[in-house]
Design a protein around this motif. Structure first.
Motif, PDB file in Angstrom:
ATOM      1  N   SER A  33     106.476  41.199   1.343  1.00  0.00           N
ATOM      2  CA  SER A  33     105.941  42.131   2.323  1.00  0.00           C
ATOM      3  C   SER A  33     107.037  42.529   3.296  1.00  0.00           C
ATOM      4  O   SER A  33     108.019  41.792   3.474  1.00  0.00           O
ATOM      5  CB  SER A  33     104.760  41.533   3.087  1.00  0.00           C
ATOM      6  N   THR A  50     102.352  45.336   9.162  1.00  0.00           N
ATOM      7  CA  THR A  50     102.983  44.859   7.934  1.00  0.00           C
ATOM      8  C   THR A  50     102.301  45.494   6.732  1.00  0.00           C
ATOM      9  O   THR A  50     101.151  45.954   6.817  1.00  0.00           O
ATOM     10  CB  THR A  50     102.904  43.331   7.794  1.00  0.00           C
ATOM     11  N   THR A  52     102.101  44.699   2.371  1.00  0.00           N
ATOM     12  CA  THR A  52     102.521  43.922   1.208  1.00  0.00           C
ATOM     13  C   THR A  52     102.959  44.848   0.079  1.00  0.00           C
ATOM     14  O   THR A  52     102.741  46.067   0.128  1.00  0.00           O
ATOM     15  CB  THR A  52     101.382  43.044   0.700  1.00  0.00           C
ATOM     16  N   HIS A  96     111.060  43.378   9.546  1.00  0.00           N
ATOM     17  CA  HIS A  96     110.832  42.026   9.019  1.00  0.00           C
ATOM     18  C   HIS A  96     110.538  42.096   7.537  1.00  0.00           C
ATOM     19  O   HIS A  96     109.872  43.028   7.064  1.00  0.00           O
ATOM     20  CB  HIS A  96     109.658  41.385   9.756  1.00  0.00           C
ATOM     21  N   GLU A  98     109.300  39.346   4.346  1.00  0.00           N
ATOM     22  CA  GLU A  98     108.904  37.994   3.922  1.00  0.00           C
ATOM     23  C   GLU A  98     109.042  37.919   2.415  1.00  0.00           C
ATOM     24  O   GLU A  98     108.576  38.805   1.696  1.00  0.00           O
ATOM     25  CB  GLU A  98     107.468  37.700   4.335  1.00  0.00           C
ATOM     26  N   THR A  99     109.647  36.849   1.939  1.00  0.00           N
ATOM     27  CA  THR A  99     109.849  36.710   0.504  1.00  0.00           C
ATOM     28  C   THR A  99     108.660  36.002  -0.147  1.00  0.00           C
ATOM     29  O   THR A  99     107.772  35.480   0.522  1.00  0.00           O
ATOM     30  CB  THR A  99     111.128  35.937   0.195  1.00  0.00           C
ATOM     31  N   TRP A 102     108.018  32.661   1.140  1.00  0.00           N
ATOM     32  CA  TRP A 102     107.665  32.630   2.563  1.00  0.00           C
ATOM     33  C   TRP A 102     108.872  32.460   3.482  1.00  0.00           C
ATOM     34  O   TRP A 102     108.768  31.901   4.570  1.00  0.00           O
ATOM     35  CB  TRP A 102     106.642  31.516   2.861  1.00  0.00           C
ATOM     36  N   TYR A 103     110.027  32.978   3.052  1.00  0.00           N
ATOM     37  CA  TYR A 103     111.205  32.967   3.911  1.00  0.00           C
ATOM     38  C   TYR A 103     111.227  34.285   4.671  1.00  0.00           C
ATOM     39  O   TYR A 103     110.934  35.342   4.109  1.00  0.00           O
ATOM     40  CB  TYR A 103     112.480  32.808   3.089  1.00  0.00           C
ATOM     41  N   ASP A 104     111.605  34.221   5.961  1.00  0.00           N
ATOM     42  CA  ASP A 104     111.620  35.399   6.818  1.00  0.00           C
ATOM     43  C   ASP A 104     113.032  35.921   7.012  1.00  0.00           C
ATOM     44  O   ASP A 104     113.955  35.141   7.266  1.00  0.00           O
ATOM     45  CB  ASP A 104     111.025  35.066   8.192  1.00  0.00           C
ATOM     46  N   TYR A 105     113.145  37.247   6.934  1.00  0.00           N
ATOM     47  CA  TYR A 105     114.402  37.919   7.282  1.00  0.00           C
ATOM     48  C   TYR A 105     114.107  38.945   8.377  1.00  0.00           C
ATOM     49  O   TYR A 105     113.015  39.542   8.397  1.00  0.00           O
ATOM     50  CB  TYR A 105     114.995  38.629   6.064  1.00  0.00           C
ATOM     51  N   TRP A 106     115.111  39.137   9.248  1.00  0.00           N
ATOM     52  CA  TRP A 106     114.943  40.052  10.376  1.00  0.00           C
ATOM     53  C   TRP A 106     116.105  41.031  10.445  1.00  0.00           C
ATOM     54  O   TRP A 106     117.253  40.684  10.148  1.00  0.00           O
ATOM     55  CB  TRP A 106     114.887  39.261  11.679  1.00  0.00           C
TER      56      TRP A 106
END
Length: 116
Positions: A33, A50, A52, A96, A98-99, A102-106
């Protein structure tokens, strides 16, 4: 690794519009997402919207009917169309991702200022 680069922030008068864009690079296949958060001055970061990969959207109550999130067909970009902007929308807006794990990137953030 996923890299996110935002564009489109700026200064606009109340009632005006802005469009933010964010392009993802790197391991985009892992993205589940993408969306936008914001951090108003002196406040905590908060969710804006957000979407998905399947197209399910989630909007904060304070932007419903004014902001629209969209993603391109290959799911590597996300945009936020912001209409009827208010002074309280002033914030740094962050892209943002999300992989699937459930890893977050910004992203680095882009300033949006609503002022007359």
């Amino acid at each position: 690794q996923v890299q996110l680069v935002e564009s489109g922030g700026g200064l606009v008068q109340p009632g005006g519009s802005l469009r933010l864009s964010c392009a993802a690079a790197g391991s985009i296949y892992s993205i589940n997402s993408m969306g936008w958060y914001r951090q108003p001055p002196g406040k905590q970061r908060e969710l804006v919207a957000t979407m998905t990969n399947g197209g399910t959207t989630n909007y904060a109550n304070f932007v419903k009917g004014r902001f629209t999130i969209s993603r391109d067909n290959n799911k590597s970009t996300v945009a936020l169309q912001m209409n009827s902007l208010k002074p309280e929308d002033t914030a740094v807006y962050y892209c943002h991702a999300e992989t699937t794990t459930w890893y977050d990137y910004w992203g680095q953030g882009t300033q949006v200022t609503i002022s007359s």
